[in-house]
Design an enzyme around this catalytic site. Structure first.
Site, PDB file in Angstrom:
ATOM      1  N   TYR A 109      27.925  37.535  -5.275  1.00  0.00           N
ATOM      2  CA  TYR A 109      27.138  37.127  -6.448  1.00  0.00           C
ATOM      3  C   TYR A 109      27.540  37.907  -7.698  1.00  0.00           C
ATOM      4  CZ  TYR A 109      24.573  33.914  -3.659  1.00  0.00           C
ATOM      5  OH  TYR A 109      24.280  32.839  -2.860  1.00  0.00           O
ATOM      6  N   ARG A 122      30.362  36.153  -9.248  1.00  0.00           N
ATOM      7  CA  ARG A 122      29.895  34.952  -9.951  1.00  0.00           C
ATOM      8  C   ARG A 122      29.171  35.333 -11.240  1.00  0.00           C
ATOM      9  NH1 ARG A 122      26.971  31.429  -5.575  1.00  0.00           N
ATOM     10  NH2 ARG A 122      26.753  29.929  -7.276  1.00  0.00           N
ATOM     11  N   GLN A 140      20.480  22.111  -9.524  1.00  0.00           N
ATOM     12  CA  GLN A 140      20.814  22.886  -8.321  1.00  0.00           C
ATOM     13  C   GLN A 140      21.645  24.108  -8.727  1.00  0.00           C
ATOM     14  OE1 GLN A 140      21.954  19.927  -4.906  1.00  0.00           O
ATOM     15  NE2 GLN A 140      22.582  19.028  -6.850  1.00  0.00           N
ATOM     16  N   ASN A 141      22.068  24.125  -9.982  1.00  0.00           N
ATOM     17  CA  ASN A 141      22.963  25.185 -10.446  1.00  0.00           C
ATOM     18  C   ASN A 141      22.179  26.452 -10.746  1.00  0.00           C
ATOM     19  OD1 ASN A 141      24.882  23.188 -10.293  1.00  0.00           O
ATOM     20  ND2 ASN A 141      24.838  22.736 -12.486  1.00  0.00           N
ATOM     21  N   HIS A 173      17.364  26.032  -7.149  1.00  0.00           N
ATOM     22  CA  HIS A 173      18.083  26.913  -6.220  1.00  0.00           C
ATOM     23  C   HIS A 173      18.161  28.341  -6.729  1.00  0.00           C
ATOM     24  CE1 HIS A 173      20.269  23.288  -4.182  1.00  0.00           C
ATOM     25  NE2 HIS A 173      19.014  23.408  -3.825  1.00  0.00           N
ATOM     26  N   CYS A 189       9.389  43.827  -1.229  1.00  0.00           N
ATOM     27  CA  CYS A 189       8.039  43.847  -1.826  1.00  0.00           C
ATOM     28  C   CYS A 189       7.839  42.611  -2.714  1.00  0.00           C
ATOM     29  CB  CYS A 189       7.833  45.143  -2.625  1.00  0.00           C
ATOM     30  SG  CYS A 189       8.632  45.178  -4.234  1.00  0.00           S
ATOM     31  N   CYS A 221       9.718  50.006  -4.710  1.00  0.00           N
ATOM     32  CA  CYS A 221       9.609  50.472  -3.310  1.00  0.00           C
ATOM     33  C   CYS A 221       9.875  51.965  -3.237  1.00  0.00           C
ATOM     34  CB  CYS A 221      10.616  49.727  -2.429  1.00  0.00           C
ATOM     35  SG  CYS A 221      10.140  48.042  -2.067  1.00  0.00           S
ATOM     36  N   GLY A 227      27.214  15.231 -11.429  1.00  0.00           N
ATOM     37  CA  GLY A 227      28.000  16.365 -10.932  1.00  0.00           C
ATOM     38  C   GLY A 227      27.508  16.950  -9.638  1.00  0.00           C
ATOM     39  N   GLU A 231      33.934  11.964  -8.569  1.00  0.00           N
ATOM     40  CA  GLU A 231      34.362  11.164  -7.402  1.00  0.00           C
ATOM     41  C   GLU A 231      33.134  10.443  -6.856  1.00  0.00           C
ATOM     42  OE1 GLU A 231      37.973  12.809  -7.916  1.00  0.00           O
ATOM     43  OE2 GLU A 231      37.441  11.215  -6.491  1.00  0.00           O
TER      44      GLU A 231
HETATM   45  C1  BV8 Z   1      15.653  23.929   3.198  1.00  0.00           C
HETATM   46  C2  BV8 Z   1      22.343  28.642  -3.716  1.00  0.00           C
HETATM   47  C3  BV8 Z   1      13.916  23.834   4.808  1.00  0.00           C
HETATM   48  C4  BV8 Z   1      23.547  29.272  -3.233  1.00  0.00           C
HETATM   49  C5  BV8 Z   1      22.308  26.530  -2.669  1.00  0.00           C
HETATM   50  C6  BV8 Z   1      21.644  19.856   8.732  1.00  0.00           C
HETATM   51  C7  BV8 Z   1      21.628  18.606   8.121  1.00  0.00           C
HETATM   52  C8  BV8 Z   1      20.995  18.412   6.906  1.00  0.00           C
HETATM   53  C9  BV8 Z   1      20.371  19.476   6.255  1.00  0.00           C
HETATM   54  C10 BV8 Z   1      20.408  20.702   6.855  1.00  0.00           C
HETATM   55  C11 BV8 Z   1      21.031  20.908   8.097  1.00  0.00           C
HETATM   56  N1  BV8 Z   1      20.894  22.212   8.404  1.00  0.00           N
HETATM   57  C12 BV8 Z   1      20.200  22.848   7.431  1.00  0.00           C
HETATM   58  C13 BV8 Z   1      19.896  21.936   6.478  1.00  0.00           C
HETATM   59  C14 BV8 Z   1      19.160  22.200   5.228  1.00  0.00           C
HETATM   60  C15 BV8 Z   1      20.092  22.816   4.202  1.00  0.00           C
HETATM   61  C16 BV8 Z   1      21.211  21.871   3.832  1.00  0.00           C
HETATM   62  O1  BV8 Z   1      21.000  20.913   3.119  1.00  0.00           O
HETATM   63  N2  BV8 Z   1      22.412  22.154   4.327  1.00  0.00           N
HETATM   64  C17 BV8 Z   1      23.527  21.245   4.039  1.00  0.00           C
HETATM   65  C18 BV8 Z   1      24.688  22.025   3.437  1.00  0.00           C
HETATM   66  C19 BV8 Z   1      23.910  20.543   5.327  1.00  0.00           C
HETATM   67  N3  BV8 Z   1      19.257  23.048   3.051  1.00  0.00           N
HETATM   68  C20 BV8 Z   1      18.564  24.190   2.968  1.00  0.00           C
HETATM   69  O2  BV8 Z   1      18.670  25.090   3.757  1.00  0.00           O
HETATM   70  C21 BV8 Z   1      17.569  24.264   1.832  1.00  0.00           C
HETATM   71  N4  BV8 Z   1      16.320  24.714   2.345  1.00  0.00           N
HETATM   72  O3  BV8 Z   1      16.010  22.826   3.505  1.00  0.00           O
HETATM   73  O4  BV8 Z   1      14.530  24.534   3.730  1.00  0.00           O
HETATM   74  C22 BV8 Z   1      14.785  24.046   6.031  1.00  0.00           C
HETATM   75  C23 BV8 Z   1      15.011  25.350   6.487  1.00  0.00           C
HETATM   76  C24 BV8 Z   1      15.802  25.525   7.642  1.00  0.00           C
HETATM   77  C25 BV8 Z   1      16.403  24.445   8.293  1.00  0.00           C
HETATM   78  C26 BV8 Z   1      16.191  23.138   7.800  1.00  0.00           C
HETATM   79  C27 BV8 Z   1      15.394  22.940   6.653  1.00  0.00           C
HETATM   80  C28 BV8 Z   1      18.057  25.254   0.789  1.00  0.00           C
HETATM   81  C29 BV8 Z   1      19.220  24.645   0.048  1.00  0.00           C
HETATM   82  C30 BV8 Z   1      19.633  25.574  -1.096  1.00  0.00           C
HETATM   83  C31 BV8 Z   1      20.919  26.232  -0.709  1.00  0.00           C
HETATM   84  N5  BV8 Z   1      21.407  26.979  -1.851  1.00  0.00           N
HETATM   85  N6  BV8 Z   1      22.645  27.236  -3.713  1.00  0.00           N
HETATM   86  C32 BV8 Z   1      24.413  29.546  -4.419  1.00  0.00           C
HETATM   87  O5  BV8 Z   1      24.487  28.714  -5.351  1.00  0.00           O
HETATM   88  O6  BV8 Z   1      25.028  30.610  -4.376  1.00  0.00           O
HETATM   89  S1  BV8 Z   1      22.997  25.006  -2.463  1.00  0.00           S
HETATM   90  C33 BV8 Z   1      24.501  24.884  -3.242  1.00  0.00           C
HETATM   91  O7  BV8 Z   1      24.922  23.514  -3.029  1.00  0.00           O
HETATM   92  C34 BV8 Z   1      24.499  25.031  -4.752  1.00  0.00           C
HETATM   93  O8  BV8 Z   1      23.240  25.270  -5.311  1.00  0.00           O
HETATM   94  C35 BV8 Z   1      24.995  23.671  -5.226  1.00  0.00           C
HETATM   95  O9  BV8 Z   1      24.519  23.291  -6.444  1.00  0.00           O
HETATM   96  C36 BV8 Z   1      24.439  22.842  -4.158  1.00  0.00           C
HETATM   97  C37 BV8 Z   1      24.842  21.418  -4.062  1.00  0.00           C
HETATM   98  O10 BV8 Z   1      26.202  21.302  -4.267  1.00  0.00           O
HETATM   99  P1  BV8 Z   1      26.674  20.514  -5.586  1.00  0.00           P
HETATM  100  O11 BV8 Z   1      25.971  21.089  -6.757  1.00  0.00           O
HETATM  101  O12 BV8 Z   1      26.519  19.068  -5.352  1.00  0.00           O
HETATM  102  O13 BV8 Z   1      28.173  20.963  -5.692  1.00  0.00           O
HETATM  103  P2  BV8 Z   1      29.412  20.394  -4.868  1.00  0.00           P
HETATM  104  O14 BV8 Z   1      30.548  21.329  -5.075  1.00  0.00           O
HETATM  105  O15 BV8 Z   1      28.962  20.059  -3.475  1.00  0.00           O
HETATM  106  O16 BV8 Z   1      29.751  18.986  -5.575  1.00  0.00           O
HETATM  107  C38 BV8 Z   1      30.177  18.974  -6.920  1.00  0.00           C
HETATM  108  C39 BV8 Z   1      30.345  17.519  -7.286  1.00  0.00           C
HETATM  109  O17 BV8 Z   1      30.700  17.451  -8.658  1.00  0.00           O
HETATM  110  C40 BV8 Z   1      31.468  16.819  -6.510  1.00  0.00           C
HETATM  111  O18 BV8 Z   1      30.989  15.585  -6.026  1.00  0.00           O
HETATM  112  C41 BV8 Z   1      32.570  16.602  -7.561  1.00  0.00           C
HETATM  113  O19 BV8 Z   1      33.256  15.369  -7.367  1.00  0.00           O
HETATM  114  C42 BV8 Z   1      31.768  16.552  -8.831  1.00  0.00           C
HETATM  115  N7  BV8 Z   1      32.484  17.016 -10.021  1.00  0.00           N
HETATM  116  C43 BV8 Z   1      33.394  18.026 -10.105  1.00  0.00           C
HETATM  117  N8  BV8 Z   1      33.773  18.176 -11.399  1.00  0.00           N
HETATM  118  C44 BV8 Z   1      33.063  17.256 -12.123  1.00  0.00           C
HETATM  119  C45 BV8 Z   1      32.250  16.520 -11.250  1.00  0.00           C
HETATM  120  N9  BV8 Z   1      31.431  15.535 -11.675  1.00  0.00           N
HETATM  121  C46 BV8 Z   1      31.413  15.265 -12.989  1.00  0.00           C
HETATM  122  N10 BV8 Z   1      32.170  15.940 -13.899  1.00  0.00           N
HETATM  123  C47 BV8 Z   1      33.005  16.921 -13.506  1.00  0.00           C
HETATM  124  N11 BV8 Z   1      33.748  17.571 -14.431  1.00  0.00           N
END
Ligand code: BV8
Length: 251
Positions: free
Chosen positions: A65, A68, A100-101, A118, A129, A152, A198, A226
């Site tokens: 982090y 970042r 989500q950012n 997020h 704490c 703490c 995005g 995409e």
């Molecule tokens: C929760 C903080 C209850 C980190 C983030 C199995 C199946 C389904 C779901 C789950 C599973 N197992 C667990 C889960 C739940 C899990 C989840 O969804 N996992 C996924 C990966 C399978 N979710 C969670 O855990 C959430 N909590 O559900 O609690 C629970 C608890 C336990 C078990 C079950 C449920 C918490 C989710 C939060 C995670 N933290 N961020 C950090 O940022 O350091 S998520 C992380 O992904 C980022 O925040 C990011 O924003 C987010 C989503 O990704 P995107 O933003 O979409 O980015 P990505 O790179 O994927 O895509 C970019 C897109 O932009 C692309 O399509 C590209 O083509 C496009 N692009 C690129 N350039 C451009 C563009 N578009 C336009 N213009 C451009 N120039």
């Protein structure tokens, strides 16, 4: 697919709910997660963005982090961010931005009706704490010990600081969902547009917002470089870069 100059008509009855993902910040120089060269290619998600990862190696998480934070400090909002800030000024209470950012570029661009579901990269909180999250731009490297909570320490306990980020496996802030529901309810008096930009639609529960909006009567739009996996959940898909499309998308 509509022509590149597709437009979303906006009038005094229009409510706009926006969801952004990492793609909206890509043109500001911030790497996305799942594109080629994205963050998850360099770092194993479970080691740097999960509670277990933080328990196992807080120094690795803090160096992830911190890198970042360091990189983000030099990044500025791009025309896509600025277009969404202008839309909020135009619509006021009939606008809500969910992101989500964690890079805080929407905040820098001037959006205030903003839900950072997020978390925030430039805030930390104590992992032990209940002190509230606080602004923190400090960058820690893997050599030093992870930062400790002063509250703490003052109480004779040991508490590790952590980034104020929602990691995988952690719950999102329920207050955010209440605000979204309130907005959707209020929008029933007008015409609701849901725009995702995005985002790959890979992450739950953010990727269910389009369904929630459609159930509330929204016209659903997607702007993405995409066609992502969940493109078929949107009525309209405008392919391209958000920095080019968003400034001309709203009529
Ligand atoms: C929760 C903080 C209850 C980190 C983030 C199995 C199946 C389904 C779901 C789950 C599973 N197992 C667990 C889960 C739940 C899990 C989840 O969804 N996992 C996924 C990966 C399978 N979710 C969670 O855990 C959430 N909590 O559900 O609690 C629970 C608890 C336990 C078990 C079950 C449920 C918490 C989710 C939060 C995670 N933290 N961020 C950090 O940022 O350091 S998520 C992380 O992904 C980022 O925040 C990011 O924003 C987010 C989503 O990704 P995107 O933003 O979409 O980015 P990505 O790179 O994927 O895509 C970019 C897109 O932009 C692309 O399509 C590209 O083509 C496009 N692009 C690129 N350039 C451009 C563009 N578009 C336009 N213009 C451009 N120039």
């Amino acid at each position: 697919m509509p022509p590149a100059h597709a437009q979303i008509p906006v009038d005094d009855e229009t409510y706009v709910l926006v969801l952004t993902g990492a793609g909206v910040s890509a043109e500001s120089g911030i790497p996305t997660f799942r594109d080629l060269g994205g963050l998850w290619e360099q770092y194993p998600v479970e080691q740097v963005a999960s509670p277990q990862g933080f328990r196992d190696d807080p120094q690795l998480v803090w160096s992830f982090y911190s890198e970042r934070r360091r990189r983000g400090l030099t990044c500025q909002p791009n025309p896509g961010h600025l277009a969404l800030a202008a839309l909020e000024r135009r619509l006021g209470e009939r606008f809500l931005l969910i992101t989500q950012n964690v890079d805080e570029l929407h905040r820098k661009a001037g959006n205030q009706r903003l839900l950072e579901i997020h978390g925030r990269l430039y805030q930390s909180r104590c992992a032990h704490c209940q002190r509230p999250p606080f602004d923190d731009e400090r960058c820690y490297d893997a050599s030093g010990a992870p930062p400790l909570c002063e509250v703490c320490e003052a109480g004779g306990r040991m508490g590790l600081l952590r980034p104020h980020i929602v990691w995988f496996g952690e719950l999102l802030d329920p207050r955010h969902f209440l605000e979204i529901e309130e907005f959707l309810e209020r929008s029933r008096s007008g015409r609701l547009v849901f725009l995702a930009a995005g985002t790959s639609g890979s992450v739950f529960p953010a990727n269910t917002l389009v369904d929630q909006a459609r159930a509330a009567g929204a016209e659903t739009w997607l702007v993405n470089a995409e066609p992502p996996d969940n493109a078929q959940r949107f009525e309209r898909f405008v392919q391209g870069r958000s920095g080019e499309i968003l400034p001309r998308l709203f009529g």
